[in-house]
Design a protein around this motif. Structure first.
Motif, PDB file in Angstrom:
ATOM      1  N   PHE A   1      -3.192  -7.684   4.474  1.00  0.00           N
ATOM      2  CA  PHE A   1      -2.661  -6.829   5.480  1.00  0.00           C
ATOM      3  C   PHE A   1      -0.934  -6.721   5.580  1.00  0.00           C
ATOM      4  CE2 PHE A   1      -6.817  -7.121   5.690  1.00  0.00           C
ATOM      5  CZ  PHE A   1      -7.351  -6.351   6.362  1.00  0.00           C
ATOM      6  N   GLY A   2      -0.601  -7.725   4.888  1.00  0.00           N
ATOM      7  CA  GLY A   2       0.667  -8.078   5.118  1.00  0.00           C
ATOM      8  C   GLY A   2       1.434  -9.188   3.716  1.00  0.00           C
ATOM      9  N   PRO A   3       2.128  -9.407   3.313  1.00  0.00           N
ATOM     10  CA  PRO A   3       2.814 -10.297   2.536  1.00  0.00           C
ATOM     11  C   PRO A   3       2.211 -12.307   2.157  1.00  0.00           C
ATOM     12  CG  PRO A   3       4.592 -10.207   4.106  1.00  0.00           C
ATOM     13  CD  PRO A   3       3.583  -9.014   4.260  1.00  0.00           C
ATOM     14  N   GLU A   4       1.702 -12.744   3.375  1.00  0.00           N
ATOM     15  CA  GLU A   4       0.941 -13.770   3.226  1.00  0.00           C
ATOM     16  C   GLU A   4      -0.801 -12.891   2.295  1.00  0.00           C
ATOM     17  OE1 GLU A   4       1.831 -11.923   5.778  1.00  0.00           O
ATOM     18  OE2 GLU A   4       3.957 -13.049   6.563  1.00  0.00           O
TER      19      GLU A   4
ATOM     20  N   ASP B   1       0.747 -18.048  -7.896  1.00  0.00           N
ATOM     21  CA  ASP B   1       1.917 -17.466  -8.644  1.00  0.00           C
ATOM     22  C   ASP B   1       1.350 -16.650  -9.877  1.00  0.00           C
ATOM     23  OD1 ASP B   1       0.242 -19.487 -10.144  1.00  0.00           O
ATOM     24  OD2 ASP B   1       2.205 -20.335 -10.439  1.00  0.00           O
ATOM     25  N   GLY B   2       0.264 -15.778  -9.978  1.00  0.00           N
ATOM     26  CA  GLY B   2       0.203 -15.273 -11.235  1.00  0.00           C
ATOM     27  C   GLY B   2       0.037 -13.958 -11.225  1.00  0.00           C
ATOM     28  N   PRO B   3       0.199 -13.244 -12.273  1.00  0.00           N
ATOM     29  CA  PRO B   3       0.298 -11.473 -12.513  1.00  0.00           C
ATOM     30  C   PRO B   3      -0.419 -11.111 -10.825  1.00  0.00           C
ATOM     31  CG  PRO B   3      -0.750 -12.164 -14.195  1.00  0.00           C
ATOM     32  CD  PRO B   3      -0.636 -13.198 -13.489  1.00  0.00           C
ATOM     33  N   VAL B   4      -0.474  -9.793 -10.401  1.00  0.00           N
ATOM     34  CA  VAL B   4      -0.896  -8.948  -9.503  1.00  0.00           C
ATOM     35  C   VAL B   4      -0.343  -7.395  -9.078  1.00  0.00           C
ATOM     36  CG1 VAL B   4      -0.039  -9.826  -7.690  1.00  0.00           C
ATOM     37  CG2 VAL B   4      -2.247  -9.142  -6.998  1.00  0.00           C
ATOM     38  N   VAL B   5      -1.249  -7.037  -8.764  1.00  0.00           N
ATOM     39  CA  VAL B   5      -0.920  -5.648  -8.962  1.00  0.00           C
ATOM     40  C   VAL B   5      -1.140  -5.426  -7.137  1.00  0.00           C
ATOM     41  CG1 VAL B   5      -1.705  -2.885  -8.836  1.00  0.00           C
ATOM     42  CG2 VAL B   5      -2.227  -4.824 -10.583  1.00  0.00           C
ATOM     43  N   VAL B   6      -0.303  -4.838  -6.806  1.00  0.00           N
ATOM     44  CA  VAL B   6      -0.214  -4.489  -4.667  1.00  0.00           C
ATOM     45  C   VAL B   6       0.080  -3.059  -5.252  1.00  0.00           C
ATOM     46  CG1 VAL B   6       0.555  -4.503  -2.737  1.00  0.00           C
ATOM     47  CG2 VAL B   6       0.751  -6.232  -4.880  1.00  0.00           C
ATOM     48  N   LYS B   7      -1.617  -2.788  -4.114  1.00  0.00           N
ATOM     49  CA  LYS B   7      -1.490  -0.640  -4.117  1.00  0.00           C
ATOM     50  C   LYS B   7      -1.601  -0.153  -3.240  1.00  0.00           C
ATOM     51  CE  LYS B   7      -4.425  -0.242  -7.902  1.00  0.00           C
ATOM     52  NZ  LYS B   7      -5.613  -0.310  -8.685  1.00  0.00           N
TER      53      LYS B   7
ATOM     54  N   ALA C   1       7.107  -6.475  -2.183  1.00  0.00           N
ATOM     55  CA  ALA C   1       6.334  -6.166  -2.875  1.00  0.00           C
ATOM     56  C   ALA C   1       5.586  -4.922  -1.345  1.00  0.00           C
ATOM     57  CB  ALA C   1       5.646  -6.682  -3.276  1.00  0.00           C
ATOM     58  N   TRP C   2       5.340  -5.829  -0.890  1.00  0.00           N
ATOM     59  CA  TRP C   2       4.244  -5.746   0.980  1.00  0.00           C
ATOM     60  C   TRP C   2       5.234  -4.181   1.273  1.00  0.00           C
ATOM     61  CZ3 TRP C   2       0.359  -4.957   3.480  1.00  0.00           C
ATOM     62  CH2 TRP C   2       0.291  -4.283   4.394  1.00  0.00           C
ATOM     63  N   GLU C   3       6.586  -4.852   1.401  1.00  0.00           N
ATOM     64  CA  GLU C   3       7.650  -2.992   2.069  1.00  0.00           C
ATOM     65  C   GLU C   3       7.749  -1.685   1.053  1.00  0.00           C
ATOM     66  OE1 GLU C   3      10.440  -1.221   4.230  1.00  0.00           O
ATOM     67  OE2 GLU C   3       9.648  -2.907   4.548  1.00  0.00           O
TER      68      GLU C   3
ATOM     69  N   TRP D   1      -2.990   4.325   6.440  1.00  0.00           N
ATOM     70  CA  TRP D   1      -3.206   4.015   4.929  1.00  0.00           C
ATOM     71  C   TRP D   1      -4.022   2.549   5.627  1.00  0.00           C
ATOM     72  CZ3 TRP D   1      -2.227   8.230   2.957  1.00  0.00           C
ATOM     73  CH2 TRP D   1      -2.185   8.628   3.311  1.00  0.00           C
ATOM     74  N   ARG D   2      -4.137   2.450   4.286  1.00  0.00           N
ATOM     75  CA  ARG D   2      -4.918   0.314   3.370  1.00  0.00           C
ATOM     76  C   ARG D   2      -4.060   0.386   2.631  1.00  0.00           C
ATOM     77  NH1 ARG D   2     -11.093   1.101   3.548  1.00  0.00           N
ATOM     78  NH2 ARG D   2     -11.143  -1.377   3.629  1.00  0.00           N
ATOM     79  N   PHE D   3      -4.148  -0.809   2.149  1.00  0.00           N
ATOM     80  CA  PHE D   3      -3.826  -1.552   1.007  1.00  0.00           C
ATOM     81  C   PHE D   3      -4.598  -3.162   0.407  1.00  0.00           C
ATOM     82  CE2 PHE D   3      -0.247  -0.112   4.204  1.00  0.00           C
ATOM     83  CZ  PHE D   3       0.085   0.978   3.421  1.00  0.00           C
ATOM     84  N   LEU D   4      -4.600  -3.381  -0.828  1.00  0.00           N
ATOM     85  CA  LEU D   4      -5.256  -3.777  -2.177  1.00  0.00           C
ATOM     86  C   LEU D   4      -4.152  -4.937  -2.745  1.00  0.00           C
ATOM     87  CD1 LEU D   4      -7.573  -1.990  -3.318  1.00  0.00           C
ATOM     88  CD2 LEU D   4      -8.186  -2.397  -1.281  1.00  0.00           C
ATOM     89  N   ALA D   5      -4.548  -5.987  -2.905  1.00  0.00           N
ATOM     90  CA  ALA D   5      -3.935  -7.029  -4.136  1.00  0.00           C
ATOM     91  C   ALA D   5      -5.149  -6.660  -5.532  1.00  0.00           C
ATOM     92  CB  ALA D   5      -3.754  -8.042  -3.249  1.00  0.00           C
TER      93      ALA D   5
END
Length: 418
Positions: free
Chosen positions: A141-144, A152-158, A182-184, A202-206
């Motif tokens: 729901f946000g950058p936090e 600090d690892g690799p991640v997909v934000v979508k 990334a969040w913005e 819209w909804r968002f995942l990491a």
């Protein structure tokens, strides 16, 4: 193939010009009705679209994206003329299509399955419960939340419920600053012509960043049984936006890997409760086997249906209509040849010259070569599928030869920018 009932109509939810073009002249004149969002009719200037296709009777304005307005048309449509099938024309139309088909008593995905296919968080839940391998994930729901999930690892934000790689971000490492950016970028991604002006949710995942080659499975399903399947090898561009660069099908796979994909797509059908229609499921082949990226319940984009038709001598769009109308269909077990597409790229800037198009079209195996930009047009860096500059499509007798042909055709075309 059983001839369509000349007195029945096929209802498309969402205007898809490529689909209409492919079936025009092959279905009865005036037998298709399209339901489209009023705002999209205006933005895409579709007011006179019925004059562009002999098969298209009219476009009916009604909301379907995160809306039940299109369902109100069910009684009216059926009263005017029998409805043979309800077909999803676009990604955002999948839930409304399934709901309308159920209301009319016609074959379809089912509302429950369609809702899962349009929301990656829900898809993760139901497919994982059904034994489909998924990456580690959480709703954010946000950058936090991104920072907390990734460390600090690799991640997909979508986005969980968008299309065409819009808003997808690949991060090699994460800190407070990169999570905020990334969040913005993910939460503010837009698709002006593809969505109505009203506010949508819209909804968002990491998600865990997976390593391995990418594939998709295109499958036709009848009453929960897979009756046709193809595996496509995919390539994507490097960098933070995993936009697809090309496709090759059928993918050259060993027997064990082919069997693993066959098992995975059947687990996906069962876990979602998908009944009848088409699936386009994207996977990453990890060391543990096929791992689900996402799945769509409509004809895939990127000319994949054209590639399937070229490789298998099928007419998938017509077959899908028959399938959704409850008519018998006949499909091949194996491909006749290999097909491939490569999407054209250009350096960001203003287009100054386009050359080599006719040279590419004359090369062996080339079926189509198109440039979608013109001199004077601004070319942007690729952030989604909408940013690509054109494509080449080829066929060949085997995967290696077809890949060489498509790369040769791609290299022949030059799009110069300032």
């Amino acid at each position: 193939m059983t001839a369509p009932d000349p007195n029945a109509q096929v209802v498309f939810v969402g205007y898809n010009a490529a689909y209409l073009r492919a079936i025009d002249g092959k279905v009865p004149s005036g037998s298709v009705v399209v339901i489209e969002e009023p705002d999209i009719i205006r933005k895409r200037e579709l007011q006179d679209a019925a004059s562009r296709f002999d098969c298209l009777d009219r476009i009916v304005a009604a909301g379907y994206q995160q809306s039940t307005e299109a369902l109100d048309l069910a009684v009216e449509l059926a009263a005017e003329r029998p409805v043979a099938a309800v077909v999803p024309g676009l990604e955002y139309a999948v839930p409304a299509t399934a709901a309308l088909a159920e209301k009319l008593g016609l074959p379809g995905a089912t509302e429950e399955a369609a809702q899962a296919l349009r929301d990656k968080a829900r898809l993760r839940e139901v497919s994982g419960a059904g034994g489909v391998r998924n990456p580690r994930w959480r709703e954010v729901f946000g950058p936090e939340d991104i920072l907390d999930f990734a460390g600090d690892g690799p991640v997909v934000v979508k986005p969980a419920n968008r299309q065409a790689s819009v808003g997808v971000q690949l991060l090699d490492s994460v800190d407070a600053a990169s999570a905020a950016v990334a969040w913005e970028r993910t939460s503010s991604a837009s698709e002006y012509e593809q969505v109505p002006d009203r506010e949508l949710r819209w909804r968002f995942l990491a998600e865990e960043r997976l390593e391995g080659p990418e594939f998709s499975v295109e499958a036709l399903v009848r009453d929960g049984e897979v009756i046709f399947e193809n595996v496509t090898a995919k390539s994507v561009i490097e960098g933070p936006h995993p936009v697809e660069l090309g496709h090759l099908l059928p993918a050259p796979l060993d027997d064990d890997t082919q069997a693993a994909f066959a098992t995975a797509i059947r687990q996906l059908v069962t876990s979602t409760g998908f009944r009848t229609g088409i699936l386009h499921a994207e996977w990453i082949l990890t060391e543990d086997g096929p791992t689900l990226v996402e799945c769509a319940g409509r004809c895939p984009g990127d000319y994949l249906i054209d590639l399937v038709d070229l490789a298998y001598d099928t007419k998938i769009r017509l077959t899908l209509i028959d399938l959704l109308a409850g008519r018998p269909v006949s499909l091949p077990d194996t491909s006749r040849r290999t097909s491939a597409i490569r999407f054209l790229a250009a350096e960001p800037g203003t287009v100054t010259e386009i050359s080599g198009l006719e040279t590419a079209r004359a090369l062996p195996g080339v079926h189509d070569a198109e440039v979608d930009v013109v001199v004077g047009q601004e070319v942007r860096p690729w952030a989604s599928s909408w940013d690509r500059a054109g494509h080449v499509i080829v066929t060949g007798p085997d995967a290696d030869g077809t890949l060489r042909r498509v790369l040769d055709a791609d290299a022949a075309i030059r799009i110069a920018t300032d």
